[in-house]
Write a protein that holds these residues in place. Structure first.
Motif, mmCIF file in Angstrom:
data_model
loop_
_atom_site.group_PDB
_atom_site.id
_atom_site.type_symbol
_atom_site.label_atom_id
_atom_site.label_comp_id
_atom_site.label_asym_id
_atom_site.label_seq_id
_atom_site.Cartn_x
_atom_site.Cartn_y
_atom_site.Cartn_z
ATOM 1 N N PRO A 186 -15.175 -1.954 2.319
ATOM 2 C CA PRO A 186 -15.118 -1.614 0.891
ATOM 3 C C PRO A 186 -15.141 -0.118 0.606
ATOM 4 O O PRO A 186 -14.463 0.351 -0.315
ATOM 5 N N VAL A 187 -15.915 0.647 1.379
ATOM 6 C CA VAL A 187 -15.995 2.083 1.133
ATOM 7 C C VAL A 187 -14.649 2.749 1.401
ATOM 8 O O VAL A 187 -14.165 3.569 0.606
ATOM 9 N N LYS A 188 -14.027 2.393 2.526
ATOM 10 C CA LYS A 188 -12.729 2.975 2.866
ATOM 11 C C LYS A 188 -11.653 2.527 1.888
ATOM 12 O O LYS A 188 -10.763 3.303 1.513
ATOM 13 N N ALA A 189 -11.716 1.263 1.472
ATOM 14 C CA ALA A 189 -10.747 0.762 0.499
ATOM 15 C C ALA A 189 -10.878 1.522 -0.819
ATOM 16 O O ALA A 189 -9.871 1.873 -1.458
ATOM 17 N N ALA A 190 -12.121 1.797 -1.246
ATOM 18 C CA ALA A 190 -12.343 2.521 -2.498
ATOM 19 C C ALA A 190 -11.835 3.960 -2.409
ATOM 20 O O ALA A 190 -11.261 4.486 -3.371
ATOM 21 N N GLU A 191 -12.030 4.594 -1.248
ATOM 22 C CA GLU A 191 -11.533 5.958 -1.062
ATOM 23 C C GLU A 191 -10.009 6.003 -1.210
ATOM 24 O O GLU A 191 -9.461 6.885 -1.887
ATOM 25 N N LEU A 192 -9.331 5.046 -0.585
ATOM 26 C CA LEU A 192 -7.871 5.029 -0.638
ATOM 27 C C LEU A 192 -7.379 4.671 -2.035
ATOM 28 O O LEU A 192 -6.397 5.243 -2.533
ATOM 29 N N ALA A 193 -8.071 3.732 -2.696
ATOM 30 C CA ALA A 193 -7.672 3.349 -4.052
ATOM 31 C C ALA A 193 -7.756 4.543 -4.999
ATOM 32 O O ALA A 193 -6.887 4.720 -5.871
ATOM 33 N N GLN A 194 -8.765 5.370 -4.832
ATOM 34 C CA GLN A 194 -8.896 6.552 -5.686
ATOM 35 C C GLN A 194 -7.713 7.499 -5.502
ATOM 36 O O GLN A 194 -7.174 8.031 -6.480
ATOM 37 N N VAL A 195 -7.300 7.698 -4.254
ATOM 38 C CA VAL A 195 -6.155 8.565 -3.988
ATOM 39 C C VAL A 195 -4.883 7.972 -4.605
ATOM 40 O O VAL A 195 -4.090 8.681 -5.241
ATOM 41 N N LEU A 196 -4.674 6.675 -4.431
ATOM 42 C CA LEU A 196 -3.494 6.016 -4.986
ATOM 43 C C LEU A 196 -3.471 6.125 -6.507
ATOM 44 O O LEU A 196 -2.415 6.348 -7.114
ATOM 45 N N ASN A 197 -4.640 5.970 -7.137
ATOM 46 C CA ASN A 197 -4.705 6.068 -8.596
ATOM 47 C C ASN A 197 -4.391 7.483 -9.076
ATOM 48 O O ASN A 197 -3.814 7.666 -10.156
ATOM 49 N N GLU A 198 -4.756 8.483 -8.282
ATOM 50 C CA GLU A 198 -4.442 9.869 -8.638
ATOM 51 C C GLU A 198 -2.949 10.155 -8.531
ATOM 52 O O GLU A 198 -2.368 10.838 -9.385
ATOM 53 N N VAL A 199 -2.323 9.615 -7.496
ATOM 54 C CA VAL A 199 -0.913 9.878 -7.266
ATOM 55 C C VAL A 199 -0.029 9.006 -8.152
ATOM 56 O O VAL A 199 1.028 9.444 -8.637
ATOM 57 N N PHE A 200 -0.463 7.759 -8.387
ATOM 58 C CA PHE A 200 0.309 6.816 -9.201
ATOM 59 C C PHE A 200 -0.549 6.348 -10.370
ATOM 60 O O PHE A 200 -1.042 5.213 -10.375
ATOM 61 N N PRO A 201 -0.767 7.192 -11.378
ATOM 62 C CA PRO A 201 -1.597 6.787 -12.518
ATOM 63 C C PRO A 201 -0.894 5.717 -13.360
ATOM 64 O O PRO A 201 0.204 5.938 -13.868
ATOM 65 N N THR A 202 -1.495 4.542 -13.462
ATOM 66 C CA THR A 202 -0.942 3.448 -14.250
ATOM 67 C C THR A 202 -2.076 2.776 -15.007
ATOM 68 O O THR A 202 -3.255 3.069 -14.811
ATOM 69 N N GLU A 203 -1.713 1.849 -15.891
ATOM 70 C CA GLU A 203 -2.732 1.095 -16.625
ATOM 71 C C GLU A 203 -3.482 0.140 -15.697
ATOM 72 O O GLU A 203 -4.593 -0.286 -16.012
ATOM 73 N N ASN A 204 -2.879 -0.197 -14.586
ATOM 74 C CA ASN A 204 -3.484 -1.132 -13.648
ATOM 75 C C ASN A 204 -3.979 -0.378 -12.418
ATOM 76 O O ASN A 204 -3.206 0.327 -11.756
ATOM 77 N N SER A 205 -5.252 -0.504 -12.117
ATOM 78 C CA SER A 205 -5.813 0.169 -10.952
ATOM 79 C C SER A 205 -5.157 -0.339 -9.675
ATOM 80 O O SER A 205 -4.803 -1.520 -9.562
#
Length: 285
Positions: free
Chosen positions: A70-89
């Motif tokens: 979960p920690v690694k998944a959350a780290e990667l999700a944060q990066v993806l959200n920064e690069v691809f900002p959308t209404e859906n996380s």
């Protein structure tokens, strides 16, 4: 539009699909395992290789090696959200869930990965309900390209009985013992380096030494990754994905027969199955 990523330790496949499952853009980048790359390095790859080639992304679904924690998944999700900002996380999952969804869709079964690494899971058609600990190539990963390569190197460097095989290996890869040990112990991504020798193993699969390495690894995979899941699930279908499973399918199937198992499907990559799976779940976001 949905952006799907399937990332191993070696490479990442990207597909931008519409709600019908049609592929609009297909891209590749290096593997984005968060255990091997820092968030800033992952972000650099995304900006350099992916971001400029796609548009109108509504959501990112990422399946990757090293993303089961979960920690690694959350780290990667944060990066993806920064690069691809959308209404859906962004949704980040381990590669084994991607394999299960690809291979079995919405039906229960046992899903296995044999690529650079190895893994397996028990899937109920929606979620993973049983796994065997994945310990990496130092402690586990039996049957993977990394461990096959590791066992080959150990045999060639320690044994005095394989001079012809050793000579051809060194000639093929233009490496000596010092360079090999340096890449394993001092350079980044030794797993990718070791897995790069699987074509040599496949080419010489009839050699007694290599035959033993291949079959010993696949038997260990069944012992450690399938039998524990099979005990209480004797009738579930067994399917594989990954480059090693695909290219060594003949040898893998022979070992499966030794265990009275039938492999119903072997896919080289989970991406086509993931496209099918997510084309039916578009309404969920």
């Amino acid at each position: 539009m949905l952006l799907i990523a399937d990332s191993g330790s070696t490479k990442t496949d990207w597909r931008l699909i519409d709600k019908s499952g049609d592929c609009l853009v297909s891209l590749k980048s290096k593997g984005l395992n968060p255990y091997f790359l820092q968030p800033k390095d992952i972000k650099h790859v995304l900006l350099e290789k992916i971001k400029g080639h796609i548009s109108n992304v509504n959501k990112v679904v990422f399946y990757g090696a090293g993303c089961g924690h979960p920690v690694k998944a959350a780290e990667l999700a944060q990066v993806l959200n920064e690069v691809f900002p959308t209404e859906n996380s962004s949704e980040v999952n381990g590669d084994i869930l991607g394999a299960a969804r690809s291979l079995h869709q919405h039906e229960p079964g046992i899903a296995c990965i044999l690529g650079t690494g190895s893994n397996s899971c028990l899937y109920d058609g929606k979620n993973i309900i049983g796994t065997v600990p994945s310990l990496g190539f130092i402690l586990g990963d039996q049957g993977s390209g990394t461990v096959l390569g590791r066992d080959l190197i150990r045999e060639l460097l320690q044994s005095n009985n394989n001079s012809d095989l050793r000579e051809e290996f060194f000639e093929t890869y233009q490496l000596d013992q010092r360079e090999i040990l340096d890449k394993i112990y001092n350079q980044p991504r030794p797993n990718r380096f070791l897995a790069s020798f699987t074509p040599f193993l496949l080419k010489h699969a009839s050699n007694p030494v290599i035959h033993r390495i291949i079959y010993q690894n696949f038997r260990q995979f069944f012992d450690f990754y399938i039998l524990p899941l099979r005990k209480s699930n004797p009738t579930l279908s067994l399917k594989f994905t990954g480059s090693v499973a695909f290219h060594f399918a003949e040898h893998l199937s022979i070992v499966a027969q030794e265990y009275s198992e039938i492999i119903e499907l072997i896919e080289q990559s989970p991406m086509e199955g993931l496209k099918n799976y997510h084309s039916h779940t578009f309404a969920s976001f």
